[in-house]
Scaffold this motif. Structure first.
Motif, PDB file in Angstrom:
ATOM      1  N   ILE A 241       0.498  -0.927  -0.256  1.00  0.00           N
ATOM      2  CA  ILE A 241       0.612   0.053  -0.126  1.00  0.00           C
ATOM      3  C   ILE A 241       1.161   1.253  -0.173  1.00  0.00           C
ATOM      4  N   THR A 242       1.887   1.442   0.443  1.00  0.00           N
ATOM      5  CA  THR A 242       3.166   2.688   1.083  1.00  0.00           C
ATOM      6  C   THR A 242       3.778   2.611  -0.533  1.00  0.00           C
ATOM      7  N   ALA A 243       4.524   1.702  -0.271  1.00  0.00           N
ATOM      8  CA  ALA A 243       4.614   1.452  -2.408  1.00  0.00           C
ATOM      9  C   ALA A 243       3.942   2.304  -3.523  1.00  0.00           C
ATOM     10  N   ILE A 244       2.590   1.806  -3.258  1.00  0.00           N
ATOM     11  CA  ILE A 244       1.781   2.453  -4.267  1.00  0.00           C
ATOM     12  C   ILE A 244       1.611   3.629  -4.160  1.00  0.00           C
ATOM     13  N   ILE A 245       0.959   4.313  -3.071  1.00  0.00           N
ATOM     14  CA  ILE A 245       0.259   5.745  -2.810  1.00  0.00           C
ATOM     15  C   ILE A 245       1.865   6.607  -3.076  1.00  0.00           C
ATOM     16  N   VAL A 246       3.034   5.995  -2.385  1.00  0.00           N
ATOM     17  CA  VAL A 246       3.772   6.597  -3.120  1.00  0.00           C
ATOM     18  C   VAL A 246       4.206   6.924  -4.559  1.00  0.00           C
ATOM     19  N   GLY A 247       4.233   5.606  -4.506  1.00  0.00           N
ATOM     20  CA  GLY A 247       4.783   6.087  -6.454  1.00  0.00           C
ATOM     21  C   GLY A 247       3.000   6.579  -7.435  1.00  0.00           C
ATOM     22  N   VAL A 248       2.764   6.872  -6.249  1.00  0.00           N
ATOM     23  CA  VAL A 248       1.188   7.815  -7.459  1.00  0.00           C
ATOM     24  C   VAL A 248       1.649   9.323  -7.445  1.00  0.00           C
ATOM     25  N   ILE A 249       1.515   9.177  -5.862  1.00  0.00           N
ATOM     26  CA  ILE A 249       1.674  10.720  -5.281  1.00  0.00           C
ATOM     27  C   ILE A 249       3.218  11.157  -6.042  1.00  0.00           C
ATOM     28  N   GLY A 250       4.358  10.002  -6.594  1.00  0.00           N
ATOM     29  CA  GLY A 250       5.613  10.576  -7.235  1.00  0.00           C
ATOM     30  C   GLY A 250       5.238  11.047  -8.692  1.00  0.00           C
ATOM     31  N   LEU A 251       4.277   9.822  -9.233  1.00  0.00           N
ATOM     32  CA  LEU A 251       3.692  10.445 -10.650  1.00  0.00           C
ATOM     33  C   LEU A 251       3.247  11.775 -11.268  1.00  0.00           C
ATOM     34  N   LEU A 252       2.396  12.161 -10.087  1.00  0.00           N
ATOM     35  CA  LEU A 252       1.681  12.827 -10.183  1.00  0.00           C
ATOM     36  C   LEU A 252       2.283  14.177 -10.212  1.00  0.00           C
ATOM     37  N   LEU A 253       2.713  14.048  -8.750  1.00  0.00           N
ATOM     38  CA  LEU A 253       4.277  14.853  -9.011  1.00  0.00           C
ATOM     39  C   LEU A 253       4.747  15.567 -10.287  1.00  0.00           C
ATOM     40  N   PHE A 254       5.661  13.945 -11.012  1.00  0.00           N
ATOM     41  CA  PHE A 254       6.495  14.259 -12.383  1.00  0.00           C
ATOM     42  C   PHE A 254       5.113  15.144 -12.504  1.00  0.00           C
ATOM     43  N   CYS A 255       4.537  14.805 -13.481  1.00  0.00           N
ATOM     44  CA  CYS A 255       4.147  15.215 -14.081  1.00  0.00           C
ATOM     45  C   CYS A 255       3.213  16.413 -14.714  1.00  0.00           C
ATOM     46  N   ILE A 256       3.029  17.127 -13.404  1.00  0.00           N
ATOM     47  CA  ILE A 256       2.672  18.701 -12.822  1.00  0.00           C
ATOM     48  C   ILE A 256       4.266  19.097 -13.395  1.00  0.00           C
ATOM     49  N   ARG A 257       5.027  19.031 -12.886  1.00  0.00           N
ATOM     50  CA  ARG A 257       6.310  19.493 -12.800  1.00  0.00           C
ATOM     51  C   ARG A 257       6.847  19.289 -14.430  1.00  0.00           C
ATOM     52  N   GLN A 258       6.419  18.852 -14.886  1.00  0.00           N
ATOM     53  CA  GLN A 258       7.001  18.436 -16.441  1.00  0.00           C
ATOM     54  C   GLN A 258       5.535  19.444 -17.548  1.00  0.00           C
ATOM     55  N   THR A 259       4.963  19.482 -16.948  1.00  0.00           N
ATOM     56  CA  THR A 259       3.946  20.281 -17.890  1.00  0.00           C
ATOM     57  C   THR A 259       4.351  22.203 -17.194  1.00  0.00           C
ATOM     58  N   LYS A 260       4.823  21.981 -16.272  1.00  0.00           N
ATOM     59  CA  LYS A 260       5.096  24.028 -15.962  1.00  0.00           C
ATOM     60  C   LYS A 260       6.478  23.804 -16.422  1.00  0.00           C
ATOM     61  N   MET A 261       7.489  22.851 -16.865  1.00  0.00           N
ATOM     62  CA  MET A 261       8.803  23.181 -17.072  1.00  0.00           C
ATOM     63  C   MET A 261       8.998  23.677 -18.839  1.00  0.00           C
ATOM     64  N   GLU A 262       9.803  24.736 -18.698  1.00  0.00           N
ATOM     65  CA  GLU A 262      10.062  25.038 -20.260  1.00  0.00           C
ATOM     66  C   GLU A 262      11.227  24.148 -21.279  1.00  0.00           C
ATOM     67  N   GLN A 263      12.090  23.274 -20.475  1.00  0.00           N
ATOM     68  CA  GLN A 263      12.968  21.577 -21.068  1.00  0.00           C
ATOM     69  C   GLN A 263      12.254  20.746 -20.392  1.00  0.00           C
ATOM     70  N   PRO A 264      11.410  19.700 -20.036  1.00  0.00           N
ATOM     71  CA  PRO A 264      10.622  18.990 -19.573  1.00  0.00           C
ATOM     72  C   PRO A 264      11.466  17.378 -19.786  1.00  0.00           C
ATOM     73  N   MET A 265      12.246  16.733 -18.240  1.00  0.00           N
ATOM     74  CA  MET A 265      12.889  15.718 -18.901  1.00  0.00           C
ATOM     75  C   MET A 265      12.139  15.158 -19.585  1.00  0.00           C
ATOM     76  N   LEU A 266      10.510  14.425 -19.557  1.00  0.00           N
ATOM     77  CA  LEU A 266       9.737  13.876 -20.792  1.00  0.00           C
ATOM     78  C   LEU A 266       8.446  14.701 -21.156  1.00  0.00           C
ATOM     79  N   ARG A 267       8.996  15.051 -22.382  1.00  0.00           N
ATOM     80  CA  ARG A 267       7.201  16.201 -22.866  1.00  0.00           C
ATOM     81  C   ARG A 267       6.393  15.058 -22.890  1.00  0.00           C
ATOM     82  N   LEU A 268       5.171  15.491 -22.050  1.00  0.00           N
ATOM     83  CA  LEU A 268       4.338  14.609 -21.803  1.00  0.00           C
ATOM     84  C   LEU A 268       3.147  15.342 -23.007  1.00  0.00           C
ATOM     85  N   ARG A 269       3.654  16.614 -23.580  1.00  0.00           N
ATOM     86  CA  ARG A 269       2.852  17.100 -25.304  1.00  0.00           C
ATOM     87  C   ARG A 269       2.593  15.171 -26.329  1.00  0.00           C
ATOM     88  N   VAL A 270       2.961  14.518 -25.812  1.00  0.00           N
ATOM     89  CA  VAL A 270       1.917  13.375 -26.401  1.00  0.00           C
ATOM     90  C   VAL A 270       1.573  13.022 -27.202  1.00  0.00           C
TER      91      VAL A 270
END
Length: 480
Positions: A241-270
Motif C-alpha cells: 500500500i505504501t509503495a503504490i501510494i508513494v509511487g502515485v504521488i510521485g507520478l502526479l508531482l512528476f507530471c505537474i512539474r513536466q507541464t510547467k517546465m520549458e525543457q521537461p525531462m519527458l515531454r508529455l505533449r505526446v
C-alpha cells in the motif's frame, strides 16, 4: 510523379545514408539474447531456491529487481537519448549486458546473482528505447511495419524458446550455463555493433532537471515495486500500500512539474496525439494479457496437470514460434492496409482464446491448450506491433525519444500490474473454493481449488481484452 511518390523518394534518399540492415541486425541479436536470458532464468527459480537455500519470496527478487530497475531507468532514457550518440548508447548497453551476464555465470551467492540481474536490466533499459527510436529515425514510415514486425519476431520468439531451452539445459547442466551460452552471442552483438552501428541522431543535450529524475524514480519505481510484490504480500500488506501510494504521488508531482517546465525531462505533449494514445492503451492491454497469461499458464501446467518444467515449456513453444513468425507478416500487412482491421480482428481472436482458457480443468487436453495458446499469440501478433507503430508514426521527429520512453516505461508498469492482479485473483479464487468444500485437506480438492483460481484469473484477462476491443474501434491509420 504524384506527391506521395515524391515524398517516399525523398524519405528513401534520406535513409540511404544509413546502413539500415546491419544496424537492425545488431539490435536483433542484442534483443534476442537479452530477452532469452530474462525468461530462461524463470524456469530455474526452483533450482535456485535449493542451491542458495533461500525462500520463494527472496528468489522472486530476481524478477522484481529486474522490473524495478527498468521502471526507474527507462523513463530517464528519453533524456539519455538526447545526450549521447547512438553508437555510445549501443556499446554501453551491450557492455552492461555482458558484464551482468558474466557476473551471473560465475555467481557463487544469491547476492552476486541479484547484482547481475540489476546490471543486465540497466543494459536492457538503454537498449529497448534506443532500438525503437533508431528505427523511427532510419526507416521511412511506410516501411516501418515490416521492420517493427522483425523486432516483434525477436521480442516474441526469444521469450518463447527461453523456458524450453533452459529446461533442456537444466536437465543436463547447472543454471550457470544459461548465462554461459548467452555470453558469446552478446560478444558477437558487441563486435557487430562496433563495426556497423552508426550515429543516427545529433545529441541536443537538454538541461538535466535533478528533481524530475528523483520524482520519476520515486513514481515509476514505487508503482512497479508495489505491484511486483503484491502477488506475494497481498493487497493489504502495508509495504504494498505504501509503495503504490508513494509511487502515485510521485507520478502526479512528476507530471505537474513536466507541464510547467520549458525543457521537461519527458515531454508529455505526446498525449495530445490521439492515435499515439490509442496505440499506447492497446499495447498496455496486450502486455497485461500476455504477462498475466504467461505466469498463470505455467503454474496451471505444473500444478494442476503435474507437468515438468521442460514439458510445460514445450507445450507453450508452438504459440511463441507462431507469434514470432507472423510478426513480420503482420508488419507487411500493416504497411499495406493500415492497423484498423488487423487490430480489431486480433483483439477478437485474443478474447476468444481467453474464453477458451477460462474453461480449462483437470481433464483439459494438451492439444486444446496448444491450440488456444497459438490462437492467443496469433491475435497478439495482429495487435502489438501495428498499434505501436501506428501510434509512434503520428509523433513528430523531435518527440520520438519521449514517445518510445513513455511506451516502454508504461509497458513495464502494465506488466507488473497484470501479473500482480492475476496472481492475487488466482490466490483468492483458490481460497474461496476451499472454503466451500467439506475436506479442504483432500489433495484432489486442492487441485480443483487451484484450477478454479486459474479460471478466475483468465476471466480477469477477458475483461481486459474486452476493454481493448472497445478501444480498438477508435484506431485510424496515420498518414505520414
Amino acid at each position: 510523379m504524384n506527391i506521395d511518390a515524391q515524398i517516399n523518394q525523398t524519405k528513401d534518399e534520406e535513409s540511404e545514408r544509413f546502413k539500415v540492415v546491419p544496424i537492425i541486425v545488431s539490435f536483433l541479436i542484442a534483443g534476442f539474447i537479452g530477452l532469452f536470458s530474462e525468461t530462461a532464468l524463470n524456469m530455474a527459480l526452483g533450482t535456485l531456491i535449493v542451491d542458495f537455500n533461500i525462500h520463494e519470496t527472496t528468489v522472486q527478487w530476481l524478477t522484481t529487481g529486474y522490473l524495478l530497475t527498468l521502471g526507474i531507468l527507462v523513463p530517464v532514457s528519453g533524456l539519455i537519448l538526447q545526450w549521447f550518440t547512438t553508437r555510445q548508447l549501443f556499446i554501453v548497453s551491450i557492455t552492461l549486458s555482458i558484464i551482468g551476464t558474466f557476473i551471473a555465470a560465475i555467481a557463487p551467492t544469491f547476492s552476486f546473482l541479484m547484482l547481475a540481474r540489476v546490471v543486465q536490466a540497466m543494459g536492457t533499459a538503454l537498449m529497448l528505447p534506443l532500438m525503437f527510436n533508431t528505427i523511427l529515425l532510419i526507416v521511412p514510415p511506410y516501411k516501418r511495419g515490416k521492420i517493427m514486425g522483425l523486432m516483434g519476431l525477436v521480442i516474441s520468439f526469444s521469450p518463447a524458446v527461453g523456458p524450453t531451452l533452459s529446461g533442456l539445459i537444466l536437465k543436463t547442466l547447472t543454471w550457470h550455463y544459461i548465462f554461459w551460452f548467452s555470453l558469446p552471442v552478446l560478444m558477437i552483438a558487441l563486435v557487430f555493433g562496433i563495426v556497423y552501428m552508426q550515429n543516427v541522431s545529433t545529441p541536443t543535450k537538454p538541461k538535466i532537471d535533478i528533481l524530475s529524475i528523483i520524482l520519476s524514480t520515486i513514481g515509476f519505481g514505487g508503482v512497479v515495486y508495489g505491484f511486483s510484490i503484491a502477488g506475494d504480500g497481498g493487497w493489504g500488506d502495508s509495504t504494498v500500500i505504501t509503495a503504490i501510494i508513494v509511487g502515485v504521488i510521485g507520478l502526479l508531482l512528476f507530471c505537474i512539474r513536466q507541464t510547467k517546465m520549458e525543457q521537461p525531462m519527458l515531454r508529455l505533449r505526446v498525449f495530445k496525439y490521439p492515435m499515439f494514445v490509442v496505440g499506447l492503451i492497446l499495447v498496455l492491454i496486450c502486455m497485461m494479457v500476455i504477462l498475466s497469461s504467461m505466469i498463470v499458464l505455467p503454474l496451471y501446467l505444473q500444478n494442476s496437470l503435474a507437468l515438468g518444467t521442460f514439458a510445460a515449456g514445450l507445450l507453450l513453444l508452438p504459440g511463441g514460434i507462431v507469434n514470432g513468425l507472423l510478426s513480420p507478416v503482420m508488419g507487411s500487412l500493416f504497411d499495406k492496409f493500415g492497423p484498423k482491421w488487423l487490430v480489431i480482428l486480433g483483439i477478437i481472436i485474443v478474447t476468444g482464446s481467453l474464453i477458451g482458457f477460462s474453461t480449462i480443468d483437470l481433464d483439459t487436453s494438451s492439444g486444446f491448450l496448444i491450440a488456444m495458446h497459438i490462437c492467443m499469440m496469433i491475435g497478439v501478433s495482429m495487435i502489438m506491433m501495428p498499434a505501436q507503430t501506428n501510434g509512434l508514426n503520428e509523433l513528430p521527429r523531435e518527440l520520438y525519444p519521449d514517445g518510445t520512453a513513455i511506451m516502454n516505461t508504461l509497458q513495464q508498469v502494465a506488466g507488473a500490474i497484470g501479473t500482480a492482479v492475476a496472481i492475487s485473483i488466482l490466490s483468492s479464487g483458490t481460497e474461496k473454493y476451499l472454503k466451500n468444500v467439506t475436506d479442504a485437506t483432500n489433495p484432489l480438492n486442492k487441485l480443483l481449488a487451484f484450477t478454479s483460481g486459474v479460471q478466475d484469473a483468465f476471466i480477469f484477462a477477458i475483461i481486459v481484452a474486452i476493454i481493448g476491443l472497445i478501444v480498438s474501434l477508435f484506431i485510424k491509420r496515420v498518414h505520414v
